[in-house]
Design a protein around this motif. Sequence first.
Motif, mmCIF file in Angstrom:
data_model
loop_
_atom_site.group_PDB
_atom_site.id
_atom_site.type_symbol
_atom_site.label_atom_id
_atom_site.label_comp_id
_atom_site.label_asym_id
_atom_site.label_seq_id
_atom_site.Cartn_x
_atom_site.Cartn_y
_atom_site.Cartn_z
ATOM 1 N N SER A 189 18.684 35.692 49.217
ATOM 2 C CA SER A 189 17.884 35.106 48.139
ATOM 3 C C SER A 189 16.704 36.003 47.777
ATOM 4 C CB SER A 189 17.378 33.722 48.565
ATOM 5 O OG SER A 189 18.451 32.861 48.899
ATOM 6 N N GLN A 211 20.878 31.311 58.630
ATOM 7 C CA GLN A 211 19.613 30.987 57.969
ATOM 8 C C GLN A 211 18.912 32.248 57.480
ATOM 9 O OE1 GLN A 211 17.017 28.751 60.510
ATOM 10 N NE2 GLN A 211 15.673 28.096 58.853
ATOM 11 N N LEU A 238 11.880 30.216 51.714
ATOM 12 C CA LEU A 238 13.336 30.316 51.718
ATOM 13 C C LEU A 238 13.889 30.107 53.119
ATOM 14 C CD1 LEU A 238 13.844 33.332 49.294
ATOM 15 C CD2 LEU A 238 14.535 30.970 48.881
ATOM 16 N N SER A 292 11.367 22.386 58.166
ATOM 17 C CA SER A 292 12.517 23.188 58.576
ATOM 18 C C SER A 292 13.384 22.457 59.597
ATOM 19 C CB SER A 292 12.038 24.529 59.155
ATOM 20 O OG SER A 292 13.134 25.307 59.587
ATOM 21 N N ALA A 327 16.442 27.155 54.064
ATOM 22 C CA ALA A 327 17.767 27.594 54.514
ATOM 23 C C ALA A 327 18.154 26.950 55.839
ATOM 24 C CB ALA A 327 17.803 29.117 54.645
ATOM 25 N N VAL A 373 20.891 33.847 54.486
ATOM 26 C CA VAL A 373 20.630 33.168 53.212
ATOM 27 C C VAL A 373 19.244 33.542 52.689
ATOM 28 C CG1 VAL A 373 20.310 30.911 52.125
ATOM 29 C CG2 VAL A 373 22.203 31.270 53.720
ATOM 30 N N MET A 374 18.266 33.598 53.586
ATOM 31 C CA MET A 374 16.913 33.984 53.178
ATOM 32 C C MET A 374 16.896 35.401 52.624
ATOM 33 S SD MET A 374 13.565 34.638 55.574
ATOM 34 C CE MET A 374 14.267 36.228 56.053
ATOM 35 N N PHE A 418 21.612 25.254 55.907
ATOM 36 C CA PHE A 418 22.776 26.082 56.212
ATOM 37 C C PHE A 418 22.846 26.393 57.702
ATOM 38 C CE2 PHE A 418 21.488 26.915 51.857
ATOM 39 C CZ PHE A 418 22.682 26.777 51.165
ATOM 40 N N SER A 419 21.681 26.602 58.307
ATOM 41 C CA SER A 419 21.636 26.898 59.731
ATOM 42 C C SER A 419 22.232 25.764 60.551
ATOM 43 C CB SER A 419 20.193 27.160 60.161
ATOM 44 O OG SER A 419 20.098 27.303 61.553
#
Length: 651
Positions: free
Chosen positions: A368, A361, A393, A468, A397, A364-365, A400-401
Amino acid sequence: MRPKRVVLLSTVFSATVSAFYVPGWSIRSYADSDPVPLSTNKLTSDNTQLPYAYHEQPFVCPATPDGWGSKFGSSRAISLNLGEVLRGDRIQISDYELRMGKDDTCRHRCDRKVDRAGVEKARQLIKDGYVVEWIVDNLPGATSFVTVDKSKKYYAAGFKLGYVEDDKVYINNHVTMVLRYRKDDKNPSRKVIVAFEVYPKSMDTGDKRCPEDLEGHKPFEVYLPPAINKNKKDTSTLTIPFTYSVYWKEDNSIQWNNRWDLYFMNGDDSDGVHWMAVMCSLVIAMLLSGTVAVIMVRTLSRDIQTYNAVPNEEGKVGKTEEEEDDELMEDTTGWKLVHGDVFRAPEKSSFFAPIVGSGVQLFVMGLSLLVFSVLGVLNPSYRGGFISFALFLFVFAGLFSGYYSSRMYKTFKGEHWLQNALLTGLLFPGVVISVVFTLNLFVWAQASSSAIPFSTLLALIAMWLFISLPLVLIGGFFGYRKDVWEHPTRTNAIARQIPPQPWYLTLVPSVAIAGLLPFLVIFIELIYVFQSVWVGKGYYYVYGFLAITAVILLATVAEITIVMTYFMLCAENYQWWWRSFLYGASPAIWVFLYSVYYFFTVLHIEGFVSSLLYFAYSALASAILGLATGTVGVLSAYTFVRKIYGAIKAD
């Protein structure tokens, strides 16, 4: 059709920019004599981490309901984005009168009566080196400097609240504002602002609030004599006169798109240093790449060929599938002896999968954020944009986590995917929220503007629990439905005994060694990041170099983790899961140690609360970096281990 779509998207984007003011992208222009708003923001100091809202101070001129600032709307307070609130911005339109192109030699702003408590607060803030941040056309008021050879000029955001001389405290109660402008390229009848300079001055003019000559006056001391009778209520006050001057100067040497360049001290000169840092980082990465190549191509290839060439009982080269599953590999080299244990689930696997998921997570953040920064969306003129984007973000994300956490959890033969997904969504954000809330209590006690308002804190918790966390659960559901990651060798029922390890493969030395090279890769760029965050008020701008350094860092982390994992396996240590994470996260340990060194050698932070904030936020930033790079280490080591043991299994 693709070119047409690109043109269509460009047209829509251009129309959006024209319709709304986007900081850093849109241009505001003014006609002659148009009113220009001046906003006050906050007081900041390099000696503390506690900003204060300027308009809330008892020793400054307050805005009046029917004052000049009311021309720009009934509400004086500027609506702030989430990032601005979290960084302590408190922006309000003031009553300082500015009209495009109209000079004002001297204007009296107000006479402010200050009681003893207000005087003491002003004295303390001046002693702590606080500077004032004003804003015109999204540009912070700057103190202007020139280099020693007078060849270049640069800006430092803000101007001094006052100064101390001969143990006396003086306040800058007069400011001379110089606003530089140029004609709008699209409409020459209008003008755009390209620079905002502030020259503060302390002067005691007696009864003449705006004398004809502003020079030759003694400075205004902030001081009240001690109270004579302490039994009576102290009603003594100090009247501070505030005045200002405004000058407009046409300057065609500054382009509107480049008007922030002067805030980046020695920006052109530092490019060479950045390139040198990139080249040094590339050399380190290439050396590691060579080491990995030697291991993969020569050592491992030779071992695999030697093993696969051993004839079995039937006189055939290689092994049958049944023999591969049932027989131990009769080879004295260590990494092949642990083939039956190398894919054994790690201890505390119920925590390992959520930690890796949180690392994905954060990765990805971070990736980005770098992309948006390199594209110019997140630039210094977009105040609070970096923090706002980072939060949003991170929240999104979560998909994905949850996905990667569930896939790894299923690989470890886990059966309770919902429990794993909940732990993934609650563990790391819960720790961060708890730390931030605890720190916020200390900041609240100091009445600092960086204290997060209760409503904002509730909004952050709501984003976490209602956006989230559900996204993590959705990602976890789809991740658990995917097939388990198959391993090339079968795990033994009884764990193999691990022999004594060489000293350099024990926990502390191996982690320290693994983190040193990646830390050296980012060291020079890290200096600029620290300077921007802790000294330069967050004005970091060389995101291109940062992106290059980040790519090299990730490659270096992956390579050093593979090398250290290979050494572990050669020493017949199959417990590589947690070690690979620690090897990948180890640069963060060096970063935190450097932050400690930076605190004692560079910064001049004073006070318990400010020191606590520095070390707490440094630890949080290091933890975020460690989770992201640690996950890269785990995935790199996992790919490496599957590759080498899969090669042995092949016919």
